[in-house]
Design a protein around this motif. Structure first.
Motif, PDB file in Angstrom:
ATOM      1  N   VAL A   1       0.851  -1.185   0.000  1.00  0.00           N
ATOM      2  CA  VAL A   1       0.000   0.000   0.000  1.00  0.00           C
ATOM      3  C   VAL A   1       0.887   1.235   0.000  1.00  0.00           C
ATOM      4  CG1 VAL A   1      -1.865   1.213   1.194  1.00  0.00           C
ATOM      5  CG2 VAL A   1      -1.739  -1.275   1.294  1.00  0.00           C
ATOM      6  N   LYS A   2       0.445   2.256  -0.698  1.00  0.00           N
ATOM      7  CA  LYS A   2       1.190   3.502  -0.795  1.00  0.00           C
ATOM      8  C   LYS A   2       1.433   4.105   0.586  1.00  0.00           C
ATOM      9  CE  LYS A   2       0.734   8.195  -2.623  1.00  0.00           C
ATOM     10  NZ  LYS A   2      -0.119   9.114  -3.417  1.00  0.00           N
ATOM     11  N   GLY A   3       2.682   4.536   0.838  1.00  0.00           N
ATOM     12  CA  GLY A   3       3.025   5.198   2.087  1.00  0.00           C
ATOM     13  C   GLY A   3       3.339   4.278   3.248  1.00  0.00           C
ATOM     14  N   ASP A   4       3.304   2.971   3.048  1.00  0.00           N
ATOM     15  CA  ASP A   4       3.590   2.031   4.131  1.00  0.00           C
ATOM     16  C   ASP A   4       5.103   1.929   4.334  1.00  0.00           C
ATOM     17  OD1 ASP A   4       3.547   0.086   6.050  1.00  0.00           O
ATOM     18  OD2 ASP A   4       2.879  -1.534   4.728  1.00  0.00           O
ATOM     19  N   GLN A   5       5.584   2.374   5.486  1.00  0.00           N
ATOM     20  CA  GLN A   5       7.013   2.339   5.783  1.00  0.00           C
ATOM     21  C   GLN A   5       7.471   0.988   6.313  1.00  0.00           C
ATOM     22  OE1 GLN A   5       9.172   4.827   4.997  1.00  0.00           O
ATOM     23  NE2 GLN A   5       7.353   5.723   4.037  1.00  0.00           N
ATOM     24  N   LYS A   6       6.545   0.046   6.424  1.00  0.00           N
ATOM     25  CA  LYS A   6       6.896  -1.305   6.870  1.00  0.00           C
ATOM     26  C   LYS A   6       6.537  -2.333   5.805  1.00  0.00           C
ATOM     27  CE  LYS A   6       6.106  -0.197  11.758  1.00  0.00           C
ATOM     28  NZ  LYS A   6       5.388  -0.592  13.005  1.00  0.00           N
ATOM     29  N   SER A   7       6.540  -1.902   4.550  1.00  0.00           N
ATOM     30  CA  SER A   7       6.087  -2.783   3.482  1.00  0.00           C
ATOM     31  C   SER A   7       7.032  -3.945   3.230  1.00  0.00           C
ATOM     32  CB  SER A   7       5.893  -1.985   2.187  1.00  0.00           C
ATOM     33  OG  SER A   7       7.064  -1.263   1.860  1.00  0.00           O
ATOM     34  N   ALA A   8       8.295  -3.860   3.715  1.00  0.00           N
ATOM     35  CA  ALA A   8       9.243  -4.963   3.545  1.00  0.00           C
ATOM     36  C   ALA A   8       9.476  -5.721   4.843  1.00  0.00           C
ATOM     37  CB  ALA A   8      10.572  -4.447   3.004  1.00  0.00           C
ATOM     38  N   SER A   9       8.716  -5.398   5.879  1.00  0.00           N
ATOM     39  CA  SER A   9       8.857  -6.110   7.156  1.00  0.00           C
ATOM     40  C   SER A   9       8.074  -7.411   7.126  1.00  0.00           C
ATOM     41  CB  SER A   9       8.365  -5.229   8.308  1.00  0.00           C
ATOM     42  OG  SER A   9       9.074  -4.019   8.348  1.00  0.00           O
ATOM     43  N   THR A  10       8.522  -8.370   7.904  1.00  0.00           N
ATOM     44  CA  THR A  10       7.857  -9.670   8.003  1.00  0.00           C
ATOM     45  C   THR A  10       7.753 -10.062   9.471  1.00  0.00           C
ATOM     46  OG1 THR A  10       9.924 -10.924   7.879  1.00  0.00           O
ATOM     47  CG2 THR A  10       8.866 -10.348   5.789  1.00  0.00           C
ATOM     48  N   PRO A  11       6.954 -11.071   9.804  1.00  0.00           N
ATOM     49  CA  PRO A  11       6.906 -11.521  11.210  1.00  0.00           C
ATOM     50  C   PRO A  11       8.249 -12.023  11.728  1.00  0.00           C
ATOM     51  CG  PRO A  11       5.027 -12.362   9.974  1.00  0.00           C
ATOM     52  CD  PRO A  11       5.934 -11.733   8.969  1.00  0.00           C
TER      53      PRO A  11
ATOM     54  N   GLY B   1      26.050  -4.366  -1.249  1.00  0.00           N
ATOM     55  CA  GLY B   1      24.823  -4.429  -0.456  1.00  0.00           C
ATOM     56  C   GLY B   1      25.017  -5.016   0.923  1.00  0.00           C
ATOM     57  N   ARG B   2      25.710  -4.279   1.795  1.00  0.00           N
ATOM     58  CA  ARG B   2      25.968  -4.789   3.144  1.00  0.00           C
ATOM     59  C   ARG B   2      24.851  -4.447   4.119  1.00  0.00           C
ATOM     60  NH1 ARG B   2      31.687  -2.884   5.155  1.00  0.00           N
ATOM     61  NH2 ARG B   2      31.012  -4.150   6.915  1.00  0.00           N
ATOM     62  N   PHE B   3      24.129  -3.376   3.877  1.00  0.00           N
ATOM     63  CA  PHE B   3      23.187  -2.854   4.866  1.00  0.00           C
ATOM     64  C   PHE B   3      21.768  -2.892   4.329  1.00  0.00           C
ATOM     65  CE2 PHE B   3      27.253  -0.556   5.125  1.00  0.00           C
ATOM     66  CZ  PHE B   3      27.699  -1.033   6.349  1.00  0.00           C
ATOM     67  N   GLN B   4      20.819  -3.154   5.224  1.00  0.00           N
ATOM     68  CA  GLN B   4      19.418  -3.252   4.859  1.00  0.00           C
ATOM     69  C   GLN B   4      18.712  -1.895   4.886  1.00  0.00           C
ATOM     70  OE1 GLN B   4      17.620  -6.085   3.841  1.00  0.00           O
ATOM     71  NE2 GLN B   4      19.679  -6.928   3.679  1.00  0.00           N
ATOM     72  N   THR B   5      19.115  -1.020   5.808  1.00  0.00           N
ATOM     73  CA  THR B   5      18.489   0.297   5.929  1.00  0.00           C
ATOM     74  C   THR B   5      19.563   1.359   6.066  1.00  0.00           C
ATOM     75  OG1 THR B   5      18.323   0.122   8.344  1.00  0.00           O
ATOM     76  CG2 THR B   5      16.448  -0.666   7.061  1.00  0.00           C
TER      77      THR B   5
ATOM     78  N   ASP C   1      11.753  -1.942  10.571  1.00  0.00           N
ATOM     79  CA  ASP C   1      10.877  -1.044   9.822  1.00  0.00           C
ATOM     80  C   ASP C   1      11.607  -0.585   8.571  1.00  0.00           C
ATOM     81  OD1 ASP C   1       9.151  -1.371  11.883  1.00  0.00           O
ATOM     82  OD2 ASP C   1       9.464   0.602  12.782  1.00  0.00           O
ATOM     83  N   LYS C   2      11.207  -1.117   7.422  1.00  0.00           N
ATOM     84  CA  LYS C   2      11.859  -0.736   6.167  1.00  0.00           C
ATOM     85  C   LYS C   2      10.855  -0.817   5.026  1.00  0.00           C
ATOM     86  CE  LYS C   2      13.714  -5.432   5.612  1.00  0.00           C
ATOM     87  NZ  LYS C   2      14.916  -6.248   5.365  1.00  0.00           N
ATOM     88  N   PRO C   3      10.890   0.157   4.102  1.00  0.00           N
ATOM     89  CA  PRO C   3      10.021   0.116   2.915  1.00  0.00           C
ATOM     90  C   PRO C   3      10.553  -0.869   1.878  1.00  0.00           C
ATOM     91  CG  PRO C   3      11.378   2.071   2.860  1.00  0.00           C
ATOM     92  CD  PRO C   3      11.673   1.391   4.166  1.00  0.00           C
ATOM     93  N   ILE C   4       9.768  -1.119   0.853  1.00  0.00           N
ATOM     94  CA  ILE C   4      10.119  -2.120  -0.145  1.00  0.00           C
ATOM     95  C   ILE C   4      11.260  -1.650  -1.047  1.00  0.00           C
ATOM     96  CG2 ILE C   4       8.500  -1.342  -1.914  1.00  0.00           C
ATOM     97  CD1 ILE C   4       9.282  -5.004  -0.953  1.00  0.00           C
TER      98      ILE C   4
END
Length: 269
Positions: A165-175, A246-250, A180-183
């Motif tokens: 969804v547009k604006g979701d800052q947790k769109s790449a987070s999983t259980p 690509g060492r870092f996720q955020t 907290d990271k966007p896609i």
């Protein structure tokens, strides 16, 4: 200068126009057996170089019925197709589009035929014999040079892994990964940029280069296999940079590892 279809757009502005439109929708849903809607893209939302919208007519009634049942001003501005697909999380959809074009190619590149020996007269990337004397025509099954790529294709049974969804800052987070990271990966997607709108994550690949227009369609089949019916629970989505190692996720993780840089100290002073 006169603009086309201005009267139709002005109908939404007053109450009488809205009533007439609702009457038309009721007649369509009551009497019509098939409905075809012209849909167009909105390039201005994606900050791309392209400004001209792509037009597409969709004859699939399953997309159209919700539009007719709930006539609203949103019908003329933004199609709720993605909200329709959002109900198909973990289901199969079809993707329709045009493949990546490669221009005019020879038989070796196009069909993978075996190259002739080195000393062959007039070239070796050819088919040695294109057929017998009779029948006195070239059979359709003989490899020939011609257009390679830029073909219209339909790929079926693409599993929907995630609907963003547009604006979701947790769109790449999983259980399993609570960061907290966007896609959008660090540095953006190759030759595309940032994801600022709704998105779909599918299993596998789709046809065509980046930024090519695709048509998404509900599957025409009734799926019974376990692969099609299984529920997907993603454990990890990699958002590291696709440009380097690509060492870092955020960005926060990178700053925590590197500490204060010279430019940061200068900015603080």
């Amino acid at each position: 200068k006169k603009k086309a279809h201005m009267r139709t757009a002005q109908k939404w502005s007053d109450e009488d126009g809205k009533k007439s439109i609702e009457t038309d929708f009721d007649k369509i849903s009551k009497y019509c057996s098939a409905v075809r809607v012209l849909c167009h893209t909105q390039p201005k939302l994606f900050k791309l170089q392209e400004k001209k919208a792509s037009l597409n007519g969709d004859p699939d009634q399953r997309w159209i019925h919700p539009l007719i049942r709930s006539p609203s001003p949103g019908l003329s501005s933004r199609s709720p197709l993605l909200s329709e697909i959002s109900s198909s999380q973990d289901e199969m959809i079809d993707v329709i589009g045009v493949t990546r074009g490669h221009g005019y190619k020879g038989v070796t590149y196009r069909w993978g035929t075996k190259k002739l020996p080195r000393k062959t007269h007039k070239g070796l990337r050819k088919v040695a014999c294109i057929g017998a004397w009779h029948p006195s025509r070239v059979c359709f099954s003989v490899p020939r040079a011609g257009q390679f790529g830029y073909h219209h294709r339909t790929e079926v049974n693409k599993k929907v892994y995630r609907v963003g969804v547009k604006g979701d800052q947790k769109s790449a987070s999983t259980p399993f990964d609570l960061t907290d990271k966007p896609i959008t990966p660090m540095g953006g997607f190759h030759h595309y940029g940032m994801i600022n709108e709704d998105f779909l994550m599918l299993k596998g690949c789709v046809m065509g280069p980046r930024k090519r227009v695709l048509t998404l369609r509900k599957s025409l089949l009734t799926h019974t296999k376990r692969v099609a019916l299984e529920k997907i629970s993603l454990k990890f989505i990699d958002t590291a940079s696709k440009w380097g190692h690509g060492r870092f996720q955020t960005d926060g993780e990178k700053k925590a590892f590197q500490g204060l840089l010279k430019k940061d100290r200068e900015a603080m002073e």
